[in-house]
Design a protein around this motif. Structure first.
Motif, PDB file in Angstrom:
ATOM      1  N   ASN A   1       0.829  -1.198   0.000  1.00  0.00           N
ATOM      2  CA  ASN A   1       0.000   0.000   0.000  1.00  0.00           C
ATOM      3  C   ASN A   1       0.871   1.258   0.000  1.00  0.00           C
ATOM      4  N   ALA A   2       1.896   1.268   0.844  1.00  0.00           N
ATOM      5  CA  ALA A   2       2.791   2.426   0.910  1.00  0.00           C
ATOM      6  C   ALA A   2       3.582   2.585  -0.385  1.00  0.00           C
ATOM      7  N   ILE A   3       4.009   1.487  -0.973  1.00  0.00           N
ATOM      8  CA  ILE A   3       4.755   1.544  -2.233  1.00  0.00           C
ATOM      9  C   ILE A   3       3.864   2.111  -3.329  1.00  0.00           C
ATOM     10  N   SER A   4       2.615   1.685  -3.353  1.00  0.00           N
ATOM     11  CA  SER A   4       1.675   2.208  -4.340  1.00  0.00           C
ATOM     12  C   SER A   4       1.463   3.706  -4.145  1.00  0.00           C
ATOM     13  N   MET A   5       1.344   4.147  -2.905  1.00  0.00           N
ATOM     14  CA  MET A   5       1.157   5.573  -2.613  1.00  0.00           C
ATOM     15  C   MET A   5       2.375   6.380  -3.039  1.00  0.00           C
ATOM     16  N   VAL A   6       3.548   5.853  -2.814  1.00  0.00           N
ATOM     17  CA  VAL A   6       4.781   6.538  -3.208  1.00  0.00           C
ATOM     18  C   VAL A   6       4.855   6.641  -4.734  1.00  0.00           C
ATOM     19  N   LYS A   7       4.391   5.623  -5.425  1.00  0.00           N
ATOM     20  CA  LYS A   7       4.344   5.689  -6.897  1.00  0.00           C
ATOM     21  C   LYS A   7       3.394   6.786  -7.359  1.00  0.00           C
ATOM     22  N   ILE A   8       2.251   6.920  -6.675  1.00  0.00           N
ATOM     23  CA  ILE A   8       1.297   7.977  -7.010  1.00  0.00           C
ATOM     24  C   ILE A   8       1.931   9.351  -6.814  1.00  0.00           C
ATOM     25  N   LEU A   9       2.772   9.478  -5.804  1.00  0.00           N
ATOM     26  CA  LEU A   9       3.422  10.759  -5.517  1.00  0.00           C
ATOM     27  C   LEU A   9       4.555  11.079  -6.485  1.00  0.00           C
ATOM     28  N   GLY A  10       4.869  10.156  -7.387  1.00  0.00           N
ATOM     29  CA  GLY A  10       5.827  10.452  -8.446  1.00  0.00           C
ATOM     30  C   GLY A  10       7.215   9.863  -8.277  1.00  0.00           C
ATOM     31  N   TYR A  11       7.414   9.040  -7.287  1.00  0.00           N
ATOM     32  CA  TYR A  11       8.718   8.405  -7.129  1.00  0.00           C
ATOM     33  C   TYR A  11       8.919   7.371  -8.229  1.00  0.00           C
ATOM     34  N   GLU A  12      10.153   7.246  -8.661  1.00  0.00           N
ATOM     35  CA  GLU A  12      10.482   6.240  -9.668  1.00  0.00           C
ATOM     36  C   GLU A  12      10.782   4.905  -8.982  1.00  0.00           C
ATOM     37  N   ASN A  13      10.717   3.837  -9.773  1.00  0.00           N
ATOM     38  CA  ASN A  13      10.976   2.497  -9.220  1.00  0.00           C
ATOM     39  C   ASN A  13      12.352   2.396  -8.573  1.00  0.00           C
ATOM     40  N   ARG A  14      13.336   3.039  -9.190  1.00  0.00           N
ATOM     41  CA  ARG A  14      14.699   3.003  -8.646  1.00  0.00           C
ATOM     42  C   ARG A  14      14.738   3.639  -7.249  1.00  0.00           C
ATOM     43  N   GLU A  15      14.038   4.742  -7.069  1.00  0.00           N
ATOM     44  CA  GLU A  15      13.991   5.411  -5.768  1.00  0.00           C
ATOM     45  C   GLU A  15      13.240   4.574  -4.738  1.00  0.00           C
TER      46      GLU A  15
END
Length: 187
Positions: free
Chosen positions: A86-100
């Motif tokens: 859930n947190a990883i999905s939220m971070v993706k929504i916020l614009g973080y890249e997979n590498r980050e």
């Protein structure tokens, strides 16, 4: 037992010794005073027998240990990623890249793996020396335990190699987590 342990156990002086090394048979001592005679051939036969009977087994143990280590690390990192989906999905929504995101979730795991490998090398060496002392006490001779210094970097490299493979699998798992997981779980 090692002579230093013998001296300490039986209260002997530092220059005391209880064995003779000779190129020829000792004839000036009474046979009743000689507990055992070990020749160079005897030690050569023992070392050759150990190599023949157990030499290939150690490669199997190495492979088993690396596979077991990789499986354990895989399960632990999988658990971390699944619990934080859930947190990883939220971070993706916020614009973080997979590498980050990978560095956020796997950097701490990498440090724990490095420290665990180093600590296990120390503990296993200490344990092996302890077990080996008891093992040799049942023999009528003493074979010195020698661990090549190159063994430690090799073991560290095998452990880190297994971890890198597991980390690559987990990178793929993080990449596959969709952004909509966080939106579905919002209450």
């Amino acid at each position: 037992m090692p002579i230093s342990s013998y001296r300490k156990t039986f209260g002997e002086k530092e220059d005391y010794f209880n064995g003779y090394f000779s190129r020829e048979k000792i004839t000036d001592l009474d046979e009743d005073l000689i507990a055992t005679t070990i020749t160079e051939d005897d030690l050569t036969k023992v070392s050759r027998q150990l190599d023949v009977s157990m030499g290939e087994m150690f490669q199997l143990i190495n492979i088993f240990a690396v596979v077991l280590f990789a499986l354990l690390i895989y399960l632990l990192t999988k658990l971390i990623i699944e619990k934080n989906a859930n947190a990883i999905s939220m971070v993706k929504i916020l614009g973080y890249e997979n590498r980050e995101i990978n560095s956020l979730y796997l950097t701490s795991t990498t440090w724990v793996v490095i420290l665990s490998i180093l600590l296990s090398l120390l503990l296993s060496t200490w344990t092996i020396y302890g077990i080996y002392g008891y093992l040799m006490s049942s023999f009528s001779g003493w074979l010195t335990l020698y661990l090549k210094p190159a063994v430690y970097p090799e073991m560290f490299a095998m452990g880190m190699g297994a971890y890198v493979l597991v980390a690559l699998l987990q990178f793929r798992r993080i990449k596959k987590i969709p952004m909509d997981v966080a939106l579905k779980n919002v209450e």
